[in-house]
Design a protein around this motif. Structure first.
Motif, PDB file in Angstrom:
ATOM      1  N   TYR A 293      -0.496  -9.225   9.284  1.00  0.00           N
ATOM      2  CA  TYR A 293      -1.295  -9.554   8.100  1.00  0.00           C
ATOM      3  C   TYR A 293      -2.074  -8.341   7.600  1.00  0.00           C
ATOM      4  CZ  TYR A 293      -0.462 -14.574   8.633  1.00  0.00           C
ATOM      5  OH  TYR A 293       0.103 -15.808   8.694  1.00  0.00           O
ATOM      6  N   ARG A 295      -1.333  -5.320   7.609  1.00  0.00           N
ATOM      7  CA  ARG A 295      -0.496  -4.350   6.886  1.00  0.00           C
ATOM      8  C   ARG A 295      -0.117  -4.838   5.503  1.00  0.00           C
ATOM      9  NH1 ARG A 295       2.803  -4.022  11.350  1.00  0.00           N
ATOM     10  NH2 ARG A 295       4.458  -5.037  10.187  1.00  0.00           N
ATOM     11  N   GLN A 296      -0.178  -6.154   5.303  1.00  0.00           N
ATOM     12  CA  GLN A 296       0.324  -6.707   4.049  1.00  0.00           C
ATOM     13  C   GLN A 296      -0.581  -6.340   2.881  1.00  0.00           C
ATOM     14  OE1 GLN A 296       0.642 -10.884   4.929  1.00  0.00           O
ATOM     15  NE2 GLN A 296       2.699 -10.683   5.757  1.00  0.00           N
ATOM     16  N   ILE A 297       0.028  -6.162   1.716  1.00  0.00           N
ATOM     17  CA  ILE A 297      -0.733  -5.842   0.509  1.00  0.00           C
ATOM     18  C   ILE A 297      -1.050  -7.151  -0.201  1.00  0.00           C
ATOM     19  CG2 ILE A 297      -0.641  -4.671  -1.713  1.00  0.00           C
ATOM     20  CD1 ILE A 297       1.465  -2.784  -0.277  1.00  0.00           C
ATOM     21  N   ARG A 298      -2.327  -7.311  -0.549  1.00  0.00           N
ATOM     22  CA  ARG A 298      -2.744  -8.573  -1.160  1.00  0.00           C
ATOM     23  C   ARG A 298      -2.822  -8.433  -2.672  1.00  0.00           C
ATOM     24  NH1 ARG A 298      -5.845 -11.172   2.793  1.00  0.00           N
ATOM     25  NH2 ARG A 298      -4.858 -10.734   4.787  1.00  0.00           N
ATOM     26  N   SER A 299      -2.516  -9.507  -3.366  1.00  0.00           N
ATOM     27  CA  SER A 299      -2.714  -9.494  -4.813  1.00  0.00           C
ATOM     28  C   SER A 299      -3.958 -10.282  -5.184  1.00  0.00           C
ATOM     29  CB  SER A 299      -1.482 -10.082  -5.516  1.00  0.00           C
ATOM     30  OG  SER A 299      -1.404 -11.463  -5.253  1.00  0.00           O
TER      31      SER A 299
ATOM     32  N   ASP B 134      -1.748 -15.663  -1.616  1.00  0.00           N
ATOM     33  CA  ASP B 134      -0.679 -14.734  -1.283  1.00  0.00           C
ATOM     34  C   ASP B 134       0.097 -15.333  -0.136  1.00  0.00           C
ATOM     35  OD1 ASP B 134      -0.665 -12.582  -2.944  1.00  0.00           O
ATOM     36  OD2 ASP B 134      -2.297 -11.559  -1.912  1.00  0.00           O
ATOM     37  N   GLN B 136       1.773 -15.213   3.064  1.00  0.00           N
ATOM     38  CA  GLN B 136       1.727 -14.193   4.113  1.00  0.00           C
ATOM     39  C   GLN B 136       2.753 -14.420   5.204  1.00  0.00           C
ATOM     40  OE1 GLN B 136      -2.638 -14.532   4.875  1.00  0.00           O
ATOM     41  NE2 GLN B 136      -2.491 -12.321   4.847  1.00  0.00           N
TER      42      GLN B 136
END
Lengths: 300, 496
Positions: A293, A295-299, B134, B136
């Motif tokens: 999580y 590492r994930q890019i959030r919008s 988002d 995930q």
């Protein structure tokens, strides 16, 4: 159908008549009851609310003797004074100011309906007449004003035990320390719900005042606490002796800096937190997907 | 001997194509409700992978299942003291992020968005909060990712392998994966039942299905922790826990559960096993390397007259015993010894058995050179794509010899059928493989038949539920005879 309707209306008229008579009867009964109950009410209300500071005949307590007060002042003036004495003093009423200057104790505002106050005045009125006829000679003051000055050491220590709750009150009332604090060596800091009692002996009229307060508590919370659990005469004497000693020694007593409840409680909480930390040291703290999580890019 | 009947299952992993039809069939019937969106009573995982919920196999994280405690077993994450300790906050519970946040899309926006320069999009919306979100993770986010560092390499079963063995497993030439469909195992020694403080979970006497009484459940969620397979889910909307019910309303009317019925690869088998309930505690407590063999011992031979007599004494219907004799599960598990329980080291004695995927190799690497020929058609099972240690960690609690036996039998059947249908292999090679695996031609053909050609009724041998008898336990049927059927809302004008 029509015939039925007719009989119906006839019946209704009957009911209405009966109802009106019934209401009148009830109102009448209530009025009579009210009048007859008034005298007794006055006595009860006086005992509950006034007798701590006032007597009718027999001299002053914290406040003045009320014998004959109804002939001395008008009912309207008494009403104003009883409901808001300080307002009356500040309004510039000369008599009010004179009384306040003399006694220097603010009389608590009595938040009672006019009808009940009038009942109290009526009671004072009738009682004053009795006092006048009995020629004031009896003067049966049960409480000796300076009894606690001659109290034995045993009485004082007994009073201390009663105050702190080390010994329970005979009728099961709560110990004073639950709500009150005194600065005295060997007594743990008490409750903060009600007033500090360190100087109560001099503040509220000595033996007689304290006897009145403990005998028939005038403060709502205290009234409720000791409802049906009165403090006995002996207990009152002992506690008063203790409070007298506390008052005398107040200059040599420091407000306790070492508050065992506060410091002990804090230490206990810290110990508990450490225990919790050890007991749950191997707990799962984060989601198992945290690295993914993060590492994930959030919008959003 | 306390003989009881258990509806048990076999999944043949060599046949699973990973289409998730089973999961969808289950979802449509049971968990398409508020609070249940994230539940997958049936899910299909890619192995190597972390599964659902993520890393469910790692009981150092989730504290599920039993651990050996002297001569007996005790729950790893629940029980009197542990339950009391964690009564207000149970840190071993999976959180929603360990599953995933369920979502849908605002499809209406595609039709109602005002005209603009861009195409309208359907944005994801959380099914928990209703807010835009988002996405995930999902329930099968690792699908087909046989080599990914986040999923495949985090597989719990790799812990059994040395670093070199792990690296070898992820070489491009050996890269592989298989699918592992999972439902509730309806265990013989269910940790969820043992952990429930409200006594809401029970194992049905007649067929061993494990159910949660929704009226007695008090949301302690101890079952969610206790189930090592993480097949008990908490419904945040109803405040009750739910789990796979093995479609018992379907079973009772003679139909296979929805996931079995819909299975495209026909990998699923269902049938009755008779077992000896007196042995449960003893067998759950044996040392780890003996667990699989010990569990096989608990299942009884339905043809043994003594077993039949004891079963009848226990009130097991003749029709159920007959179903046990025809049970495909009995053949796979006891007769052919091809199917193994998943993670027997959790000591719950699961009743869902897996025929492991063979995944043989057909090439060799010598001196760093990849050669697409091999000595025989298939290399020996020790050369299989998946290390035996890995499969042993999954199915035999680390007992490698046990998994090698199964693999050799599977390979023998395959060699035999190659001999029958193509006939291009050396006869001696086939017969030596078959004698080593102790499989004769007749058995190999029977295994082939049930694996590849079995009809619906051979795959699902469902015992009649005898509902006509069970109703008699609840009410006297004589009292209600004639009280149901047609009636009149209004009396007919001619009277009755």
């Amino acid at each position: 159908m029509k015939t039925m309707n007719k009989t119906n209306t006839g019946f209704q008229i009957d009911i209405r008549k009966c109802f009106r008579q019934f209401i009148m009867l009830i109102t009448g009964l209530l009025l009579i009851g009210k009048l007859s109950l008034q005298a007794q009410d006055g006595e009860a209300i006086f005992k509950q609310n006034c007798s701590v500071c006032h007597k009718i005949g027999g001299g002053r307590l914290i406040g003045p003797d009320l014998a004959g007060i109804t002939s001395k002042r008008s009912i309207e003036w008494l009403l104003k004074w009883t409901k808001a004495s300080q307002a009356l003093v500040k309004s510039g009423d000369a008599e009010a100011k004179a009384i306040f200057d003399e006694y220097k104790v603010i009389m608590p505002d009595q938040n009672l309906p006019d009808a009940e106050l009038r009942a109290v005045y009526a009671f004072i009125d009738s009682k004053s007449a009795d006092v006048a006829t009995s020629a004031e000679s009896s003067s049966t003051t049960e409480v000796v004003a300076d009894a606690s000055n001659q109290a034995t050491q045993e009485q004082i220590s007994n009073g201390k035990r009663l105050f702190t709750g080390a010994q329970g009150l005979i009728n099961g009332g709560p110990a004073c320390i639950s709500c009150h604090n005194v600065n005295y060596k060997g007594v743990i800091p008490g409750g903060l719900l009600a007033k500090d009692l360190t100087d109560v002996y001099s503040r509220l009229g000595g033996d007689i005042g304290l006897h009145g307060i403990m005998g028939a508590p005038p403060f709502p919370a205290m009234t409720q606490s000791y409802l049906n659990k009165p403090i006995t005469e002996n207990e009152i004497a002992d506690i008063t002796a203790f409070l007298n000693r506390v008052d005398k020694d107040k200059t040599s007593q420091q407000a306790s800096m070492m508050n065992p409840l506060l410091y002990g409680g804090s230490a206990g909480i810290i110990a508990l937190l450490i225990l919790i930390y050890i007991l749950w040291s191997s707990r799962k703290r984060f989601t198992v997907k945290r690295e993914i999580y993060n590492r994930q890019i959030r919008s959003i | 001997m306390d003989v009881r009947s258990q509806v048990s299952m076999v999944f043949h992993l060599d046949k699973c194509i990973g289409c998730h039809t089973c999961s969808i069939a289950c979802k449509n019937i049971w968990t398409d409700r508020k609070g249940a969106e994230y539940m997958w009573w049936n899910n299909v995982e890619t192995k190597p992978g972390t599964g659902y919920p993520t890393k469910w196999e790692d009981q150092e994280i989730y504290k599920g299942g039993w651990e050996k405690n002297g001569d007996s077993v005790s729950l790893k994450g629940a029980g009197k003291f542990k339950g009391l300790k964690n009564i207000f906050h149970n840190p071993h519970l999976p959180v929603l992020d360990d599953y995933y946040e369920p979502w849908t899309y605002k499809y209406q926006d595609l039709f109602t968005a005002p005209e603009g320069d861009d195409q309208p999009t359907a944005r994801p919306v959380s099914l928990v909060t209703g807010e835009h979100m988002d996405v995930q993770a999902g329930p099968n986010w690792d699908d087909d990712l046989g080599g990914s560092p986040d999923y495949a390499r985090q597989d719990y079963n790799l812990n059994q392998l040395s670093q070199a063995e792990q690296e070898a497993m992820f070489q491009l030439e050996r890269m592989t994966f298989f699918y592992l469909p999972r439902i509730c195992n309806h265990c013989l020694n269910p940790a969820c039942v043992a952990s429930c403080p409200s006594g809401a979970i029970y194992k049905r006497g007649e067929d061993g299905v494990v159910l949660i009484n929704q009226e007695r459940c008090r949301a302690w969620r101890m079952c969610v922790t206790a189930c090592p397979y993480k097949k008990s889910y908490y419904n945040w909307h109803t405040g009750k826990s739910e789990k796979c019910v093995l479609c018992y309303p379907r079973l009772e009317s003679g139909q296979a559960p929805a996931c079995f019925h819909s299975c495209v690869g026909r990998i699923r088998y269902l049938g009755v096993l008779l077992y000896d309930a007196d042995k449960i505690q003893k067998i759950a407590s044996v040392p780890e390397d003996q667990l699989v063999d010990a569990q096989m011992d608990i299942y009884l031979d339905p043809f043994d007259p003594e077993v039949i007599r004891k079963a009848q004494l226990n009130g097991i219907a003749d029709s159920t015993i007959e179903a046990a004799q025809k049970s495909p599960v009995y053949k796979f598990v006891k007769v052919w010894k091809l199917a193994l329980p998943l993670h027997p080291e959790f000591r719950t004695l699961p009743n869902l058995f897996y025929v492991p995927a063979l995944l043989p190799t057909m090439a060799t690497v010598s001196n760093g050179i990849y050669d697409s020929t091999s000595k025989s058609l298939w290399n020996d099972v020790s050369q299989n794509r998946l290390p035996m240690k890995y499969l042993a960690s999954l199915f035999t609690a680390g007992n490698t010899s046990k998994i090698v036996e199964v693999m050799k039998r599977l390979m023998a059947v395959r060699l035999h059928r190659r001999g029958v249908t193509v006939g291009d292999l050396n006869r001696n090679e086939i017969s030596s493989a078959m004698s080593e695996a102790q499989v004769d031609a007749e058995t190999a053909d029977a295994i082939f038949r049930l694996t590849s050609l079995a009809t619906f009724d051979e795959r699902f041998v469902i015992p009649p539920a005898h509902r006509e008898e069970s109703i008699e336990m609840l009410e006297n049927t004589g009292d209600v005879k004639g009280n149901t059927g047609f009636g009149f809302k209004e009396r007919p004008a001619r009277g009755l």
